[in-house]
Write a protein that holds these residues in place. Structure first.
Motif, short mmCIF file in Angstrom:
data_model
loop_
_atom_site.label_atom_id
_atom_site.label_comp_id
_atom_site.label_asym_id
_atom_site.label_seq_id
_atom_site.Cartn_x
_atom_site.Cartn_y
_atom_site.Cartn_z
N VAL A 102 0.83 -1.19 0.00
CA VAL A 102 0.00 0.00 0.00
C VAL A 102 0.88 1.26 0.00
CG1 VAL A 102 -1.73 1.27 1.30
CG2 VAL A 102 -1.82 -1.22 1.20
N ILE A 103 1.88 1.23 0.85
CA ILE A 103 2.70 2.43 0.97
C ILE A 103 3.57 2.62 -0.27
CG2 ILE A 103 4.55 3.47 2.33
CD1 ILE A 103 3.16 2.05 4.74
N ILE A 104 4.07 1.51 -0.80
CA ILE A 104 4.86 1.63 -2.02
C ILE A 104 4.01 2.21 -3.15
CG2 ILE A 104 6.06 0.31 -3.80
CD1 ILE A 104 7.74 0.46 -1.37
N ASP A 105 2.75 1.77 -3.22
CA ASP A 105 1.85 2.33 -4.24
C ASP A 105 1.73 3.83 -4.07
OD1 ASP A 105 1.39 0.00 -5.45
OD2 ASP A 105 -0.61 -0.36 -4.60
N PHE A 106 1.53 4.22 -2.82
CA PHE A 106 1.39 5.63 -2.50
C PHE A 106 2.65 6.39 -2.92
CE2 PHE A 106 -1.00 8.28 0.86
CZ PHE A 106 -0.86 9.40 0.07
N ILE A 107 3.80 5.80 -2.61
CA ILE A 107 5.06 6.45 -2.95
C ILE A 107 5.20 6.60 -4.47
CG2 ILE A 107 7.57 6.14 -2.93
CD1 ILE A 107 7.24 5.01 -0.09
N ASN A 108 4.77 5.57 -5.18
CA ASN A 108 4.81 5.67 -6.64
C ASN A 108 3.91 6.79 -7.14
OD1 ASN A 108 6.70 3.78 -7.35
ND2 ASN A 108 5.24 2.08 -7.22
N LYS A 109 2.76 6.95 -6.47
CA LYS A 109 1.86 8.05 -6.85
C LYS A 109 2.54 9.40 -6.61
CE LYS A 109 -2.25 6.59 -5.02
NZ LYS A 109 -3.55 6.90 -4.43
N ILE A 110 3.27 9.45 -5.49
CA ILE A 110 3.98 10.71 -5.19
C ILE A 110 4.99 11.00 -6.29
CG2 ILE A 110 5.64 11.78 -3.62
CD1 ILE A 110 4.29 10.29 -1.36
N PHE A 111 5.70 9.96 -6.75
CA PHE A 111 6.68 10.16 -7.80
C PHE A 111 6.02 10.72 -9.06
CE2 PHE A 111 9.60 6.69 -5.93
CZ PHE A 111 10.11 7.62 -5.05
N VAL A 112 4.87 10.14 -9.39
CA VAL A 112 4.18 10.63 -10.58
C VAL A 112 3.76 12.07 -10.38
CG1 VAL A 112 2.13 10.32 -12.01
CG2 VAL A 112 3.40 8.32 -11.19
N ASP A 113 3.22 12.34 -9.19
CA ASP A 113 2.70 13.67 -8.90
C ASP A 113 3.81 14.72 -8.93
OD1 ASP A 113 0.56 15.37 -8.08
OD2 ASP A 113 1.57 15.48 -6.13
N MET A 114 4.98 14.35 -8.45
CA MET A 114 6.08 15.31 -8.44
C MET A 114 6.84 15.31 -9.74
SD MET A 114 7.64 14.76 -4.64
CE MET A 114 8.77 16.14 -4.59
N GLN A 115 6.36 14.56 -10.71
CA GLN A 115 6.99 14.46 -12.03
C GLN A 115 8.43 14.01 -11.90
OE1 GLN A 115 6.27 18.38 -13.40
NE2 GLN A 115 4.19 17.92 -14.06
N LEU A 116 8.64 13.02 -11.04
CA LEU A 116 9.98 12.46 -10.89
C LEU A 116 10.02 11.17 -11.67
CD1 LEU A 116 10.34 13.06 -7.09
CD2 LEU A 116 11.58 14.26 -8.86
N ASN A 117 11.18 10.88 -12.15
CA ASN A 117 11.32 9.73 -13.03
C ASN A 117 11.65 8.47 -12.23
OD1 ASN A 117 11.16 8.54 -15.43
ND2 ASN A 117 13.20 9.17 -16.15
N TYR A 118 11.06 8.33 -11.09
CA TYR A 118 11.37 7.18 -10.24
C TYR A 118 10.19 6.24 -10.21
CZ TYR A 118 14.64 10.64 -8.37
OH TYR A 118 15.59 11.59 -8.23
N ASN A 119 10.47 5.00 -9.90
CA ASN A 119 9.40 4.03 -9.77
C ASN A 119 9.91 2.83 -8.98
OD1 ASN A 119 6.90 2.96 -10.06
ND2 ASN A 119 7.40 1.91 -11.98
N ILE A 120 9.07 2.34 -8.08
CA ILE A 120 9.42 1.11 -7.36
C ILE A 120 8.48 0.02 -7.84
CG2 ILE A 120 9.45 -0.01 -5.11
CD1 ILE A 120 11.62 1.93 -5.20
#
Lengths: 463, 110, 618
Positions: free
Chosen positions: C463-481
């Motif tokens: 759940v938290i990893i999903d949330f973190i991935n959403k944050i990455f998308v939202d901040m337009q960062l090129n990261y993904n777990i």
């Protein structure tokens, strides 16, 4: 209705009050209330005295800046008088003269006339401070004040010799083309006014006066006079002075040292009144600085916010000192435990001075700082745009530490200090504290008010 | 010349303020300073051979008046100076009553 | 359902005012308002946040603007959750405070300020709320043990928030007079470096990172017990928020160091973060006060967040964010457990305590789980975040940072074990036999919830990893777990045919569970230990009068401490001498300018003029 009444009525009342001593306190209250209410009904037009038009004759300038400062200063004056007059009935006539002098200071558009009003209000101030029962300190104040105003006059006469005018607006146009030659007279005037405005090397009188102040003189000098002088000084700096070259360097040094040293000295003090007086030196430095760099509109409100806060702070501390018999922080500790309402007002005033959000101080401090960072802002003082914001911020940190220390001592230590405040004083202090919060909450409205002080060209209106 | 006299008086006044330890003498120094200042103000308007700026029946057609404004200013300045001096003296009396001396060094209070 | 975030802020403030009014009439009722208030706010924000019902429109607070961003939501949920959990403790502690009603009000106010910070899209009002949190939380501190901690706190906080303000104003200046939060990313050149330095400074002060950490142990030790939990679990995260904006959002600062593929700015942050870890750990080891120990541990955990962020890789930033969650949960639980002990025992000094487990077994378990998570041992949340951070650091090839992070983990075994042993285990002290009781249900409830969450975040990170991935998308960062079933994918080794490294927390938890079961079997089967009295000990034939000194937690790590005890006060002395210098400067100026002689003013005037007239200055 003419603005001249603001000066004439208090003076007339001062004469009458000498004749009929019994009614003089009531007369004072009445007149100071009049002086508070009257500016709301004044027309915004210059008043010409004696039938000579403005560059030749003396004129009174009535504009938004003058009105704002009049309302603030007279309001504070009225409150100080209303709270304390019962204790100092004898001073009624002197306070009336002081009122006339202060109103004249804020209204006049003539440089020599300004000198006269400085002296009138100054003499009244010396007399007010005699109630401290420290004649030596008052004498110091008198000597410093007289030397200061003499220097102001000297500078003024040199300027007059060069330009042939004493009118502020006229002088400003003259100065614009002749910046180089006017540095020396301006320096003399700066020093002269600096004495009254508590700038650092010239302010040795402050400790003797405010460090031993009583209910009346503390609030009067630190709040009413400080606000009025700062506003007038600011008016000259923003409107008349041409600040460049060496003068700019001197002013920058004086102001920078005043701000930092003021806070450091407050930090080094252990007496409540000394802390407040050194802090007010630093605040005066900040206000003058803002006027100097051309952020006059916010500086006006900075001065007013500071005046209101200092009224509360000095009023409360002086009352506590009177009761406890000492103003050492350790003696006063726990004073607010039994006086919560006063304590909360004191806290609000202190937090407002620190520029913490929700209070008026935040609005003025932030907007003043933003002024430095406007993309088109160019500082006329050496050191670039960013030196002075940094100085202000560093000063704020030091200021915060000692105020928090003071507040925690006053609130959280246990003690059985029980001080009675008169109900009137309580009401006034609480109302002012609420006003600080209200002005802090309605930031948009305050900003509009301030914007109205600036004319379309972006120049702060002074003439 | 007048300016030099004025400036010397100003300097004298400042010197007195710096060096004197007696309250009365300090007040006198202040007065000297003010006199110097007043003289300076007068000197600003004065020039060699100028007439007093008063229109009389004997005033020539094209009068060579000195500047009247500084004289008016000086009057005000003198009055203010007198007021300050009086207040200073009153304070001196208070100081004497309180400390029994007029010498600043002997008061022992800082 | 849609609600604006300003409603939540106003509601929090309203709850604060209500808590005050009710608190004036009845202390406990007022503090119960804080429970209701913070639970409502937490529930509302979490529910609406996940269902997309939060909006940023402003109808009442028209002077500012809000935007709902995923990272703002992330922080807001964590912090309001911490507040909600801690608020359960308020009714039990309210009697200790000098101004109970005020406490309840300021408690809610600081929550309102924190929410404001996380959702402001106007940087000036972000600062407004930031400062608001400072002064509202300021007056909570002196209600505890020491009054001095408040001025330390304010000094550092003010320094931090003014650094933030300066950075904000620089951004304003560079972006043509716009305060919008997106401006952080668009500054360039020297301004970018200045903004980065000052924003990091602000983050460091709030997070209590080296070298701006002095206030943290002072405040966490001396503040009232629930307030310490709020600071450690909640308000410290404001620093992490600013760090995220500065370190991650601004991107790489300065030049790239080729050998490790790191930007210079981030490298500095990583180094300081590593120092924070080491320093916090070393200091925590030598503490005798359980709260102070946790305070230093809090500090060193802040270092992990900084190290994670500064790696600027998927694993690093995600590890940092995960650590925020894990640490918020664990440290809140730990502080609450200590608070529960302090409430009945009246002290948090380890040498004065012992054997509490006999009376407070649940609190013991809560504390145990919390410290396992803080030390980064599976199967708790702290393990996952630390694993991700390790991996990011090692992938960058930063040996010294990696050593520091490992040292911090090992070190935390050393120190978190001590309160466990000293407070809870050991002989039961005679003075606590009668007085100490297990905490009441409403105190146990939040602690149990926190413990369960600690385990949950350690076993099922999805759940938290999903949330973190959403944050990455939202901040337009090129990261993904990437999640591979229950496992988190790490880096690919580069060897042909070998897939990415996998971390399967569920598997680890199962193995761990089996291990615990075996240990439990052994415990059951083997002979029971003998209970002895504290006085029943060797004393060379003497009576024991000062039994605290015989407490085995006294000077526990003395040989280790001796290695570095000479150097521990360097920073503290630095700030103290700084304060002294200010005071001396003030005294010096006072001496020079304020001697109450009339000629002083005249002298300075004459001196200034002589100086200026001397040869053409004017």
């Amino acid at each position: 209705m003419s603005a001249i009444l603001l000066i004439a009525v208090p003076l007339l009342a001062a004469f009458i009050s000498i004749l009929v001593k019994k009614v003089s306190p009531y007369l004072l209250l009445l007149v100071s209330l009049f002086a508070l209410v009257y500016p709301f009904f004044m027309d915004m037009s210059d008043v010409i005295i004696g039938g000579f038009d403005s560059p030749i004759g003396i004129n009174l300038v009535v504009n938004k800046f003058a009105l704002t400062s009049l309302i603030a200063v007279n309001g504070l004056f009225f409150l100080v008088v209303a709270v304390n007059i019962a204790q100092y009935k004898k001073l009624s006539s002197i306070l009336l003269v002081a009122l006339a002098g202060l109103n004249g200071l804020l209204l006049t558009g003539d440089l020599f006339n300004l000198f006269v009003f400085i002296e009138i209000s100054g003499i009244a101030a010396y007399l007010i401070t005699t109630t401290n029962k420290k004649p030596l300190q008052t004498f110091n104040y008198l000597v410093a004040g007289t030397v200061g105003s003499s220097l102001y006059l000297l500078g003024l006469i040199i300027l007059y010799n060069m330009s042939g005018t004493l009118n502020m607006a006229d002088m400003a146009t003259f100065v614009e083309g002749n910046g180089m030659y006017t540095l020396f007279p301006f320096l003399l005037m700066f020093i002269g006014l600096g004495v009254e405005a508590k700038l650092l090397p010239f302010n040795s009188w402050v400790k003797g006066i405010l460090g031993h102040s009583n209910n009346l003189s503390g609030a009067m000098i630190a709040s009413v006079y400080a606000t009025a002088i700062a506003l007038v000084f600011g008016k000259l700096l923003a409107g008349v002075f041409q600040i460049e070259g060496t003068l700019a360097l001197i002013i920058a040094l004086v102001l920078g040292i005043t701000i930092l040293a003021g806070e450091a000295m407050a930090y080094a003090s252990t007496k409540a009144r000394e802390i407040l007086l050194y802090s007010s030196i630093a605040q005066a430095g900040i206000v003058i600085l803002l006027f100097t760099v051309g952020l006059g509109a916010w500086a006006t409100f900075f001065a007013i916010a500071n005046g209101v806060s200092k009224f509360i702070l000095f009023g409360v501390v002086n009352r506590l000192t009177e009761e406890v018999g000492s103003d050492e922080m350790d003696q006063l500790k726990g004073s607010f435990v039994n006086n919560k309402l006063i304590g909360v007002s004191f806290t609000v005033a202190a937090l407002s001075i620190l520029g913490l959000p929700l209070f008026f101080g935040f609005v003025v401090k932030m907007n003043s700082l933003i002024g430095f960072f406007e993309p088109d802002f160019v500082s006329n003082l050496p050191g670039g745009n960013f030196i002075f914001p940094i100085i202000i911020l560093v000063a704020s940190v030091i200021e915060g530490v000692y105020f928090v220390k003071l507040l925690t001592k006053l609130w959280y230590k246990d003690s059985d200090v029980k001080v009675n405040f008169t109900p009137l004083f309580k009401y006034v202090v609480v109302v002012l504290a609420v006003a600080l919060i209200v002005f802090g909450l309605f930031q948009g409205e305050v900003e509009e008010l301030v914007a109205s002080l600036i004319n379309p060209g972006g120049v702060f209106i002074w003439n | 010349m007048l300016q030099f006299a004025a400036i010397i008086l100003l300097m004298l006044g400042l010197y007195g303020l710096l060096t004197q330890r007696n309250v009365i003498k300090i007040i006198i120094s202040l007065n000297i300073l003010e006199i110097g200042l007043n003289l300076f103000i007068i000197s600003v308007g004065y020039f060699e051979g100028g007439l007093a700026p008063i229109f009389t029946s004997e005033t020539p057609a094209n009068p060579n008046f000195v500047d009247p404004l500084p004289q008016a200013l000086v009057l005000t300045a003198i009055v203010i100076g007198v007021g300050t001096t009086a207040l200073g003296l009153a304070l001196a009396r208070k100081i004497y009553q309180k400390y029994g001396t007029l010498n600043l060094d002997e008061m022992g209070e800082n | 359902m849609e609600l604006s975030i300003e409603i939540f802020i106003l509601a929090t403030l309203a709850f604060g005012l209500m808590a005050y009014v009710i608190g004036r009439l009845h202390k406990q009722l007022g503090s119960i308002m804080t429970i209701l208030g913070s639970l409502t706010i937490f529930g509302g924000i979490a529910y609406l946040g996940f269902t997309g019902g939060l909006t940023g429109e402003t109808a009442y607070l028209t002077f500012t603007q809000f935007e709902i961003s995923e990272f703002g939501l992330f922080f807001a949920i964590i912090v309001s959750f911490v507040f909600a959990m801690v608020s359960f403790f308020n009714p039990f502690f309210i009697k200790q405070y000098k101004y109970p009603a005020l406490y309840s009000m300021l408690f809610m106010f600081s929550l309102a300020g924190a929410i404001g910070v996380f959702f402001s899209s106007n940087l000036l009002y972000l600062f407004f709320f930031f400062e608001f949190v400072v002064w509202t939380s300021l007056f909570l501190i002196p209600m505890g043990r020491s009054k001095k901690a408040a001025s330390w706190y304010y000094g550092f906080s003010a320094a931090g928030s003014f650094m933030l303000l300066f950075a904000i104003l620089m951004i304003y200046n560079a972006n043509n007079g716009s305060f919008h939060i997106s401006g952080i990313g668009s500054v360039t050149g020297t301004t970018q470096i200045i903004v980065f330095i000052f924003m990091s400074g602000a983050a460091f002060t709030k997070l209590g990172a080296f070298p701006l950490h002095i206030w943290l142990p002072k405040v966490l030790t001396n503040a009232p017990d629930p307030v310490s939990a709020v600071f450690s679990g909640g308000l410290e995260k404001l620093g992490a928020f600013v760090a995220l904006l500065a370190i991650v959002n601004m991107g790489g600062i300065g030049f790239i160091i080729p050998s490790i593929d790191m930007y210079f700015g981030q490298m500095i942050i990583a180094t300081l973060g590593a120092l924070t870890i080491v320093f916090g750990t070393l200091m925590a080891i030598r503490q005798d006060d359980a709260k102070k120990l946790l305070a230093y541990s809090s500090m060193s955990n802040g270092g992990y967040i900084l190290v994670g962020f500064s790696m600027l890789t998927s694993q690093g930033v995600a590890g940092g964010l995960y650590h925020i969650v894990a640490h918020a949960i664990a440290s809140t639980a730990a502080f609450l457990a200590i608070a529960a002990v302090a409430r009945v025992a009246g002290t948090t000094k380890m040498k004065e305590l012992g054997g509490i487990i006999h009376k407070m077994p649940v609190t013991y378990m809560v504390y145990l789980i919390a410290i396992i998570s803080m030390a980064g041992i599976p199967p708790m949340g702290g393990f996952i975040s630390k694993w991700m951070i390790f991996q990011a650091v090692i992938d960058k090839g930063m040996i010294f940072i990696a050593i520091a992070t490992v040292f911090g983990s090992i070190g935390s075994f050393l120190y978190v074990f001590r309160p466990l042993a000293a407070l809870f285990l050991g002989q039961e002290l005679p003075q606590f036999k009668k007085t100490v009781k297990e905490a009441p249900f409403f105190m146990l409830l939040p602690m149990i919830i926190l413990s369960l969450l600690s385990v949950y975040t350690g076993v099922l990170p999805g759940v938290i990893i999903d949330f973190i991935n959403k944050i990455f998308v939202d901040m337009q960062l090129n990261y993904n777990i990437v999640m591979n079933g229950f496992a988190i994918e790490g880096y690919t080794s580069g060897i042909e045919g070998v897939g990415p490294s996998l971390l399967n927390p569920l598997l680890i938890a199962c193995v761990f569970g089996v291990g615990v079961f075996v240990a439990f079997l052994i415990f059951i089967v083997l002979k029971k230990s003998k209970k002895i009295d504290l006085m029943d000990t060797y004393t060379a034939g003497n009576f024991v009068y000062t039994e605290e000194h015989l407490h085995y937690s006294v000077d526990f790590y003395a040989p280790l401490e001796r290695l570095y005890e000479k150097y521990i006060h360097i920073m503290k002395n630095f700030y103290k001498s700084l304060a002294n210098k200010v005071r001396e400067f003030g005294a010096f100026m006072k001496y020079f300018f304020f001697t109450n002689k009339p000629e002083i003013t005249v002298f300075w005037i004459v001196a200034l003029m002589v100086f200026l007239l001397w040869g053409d200055v004017l």
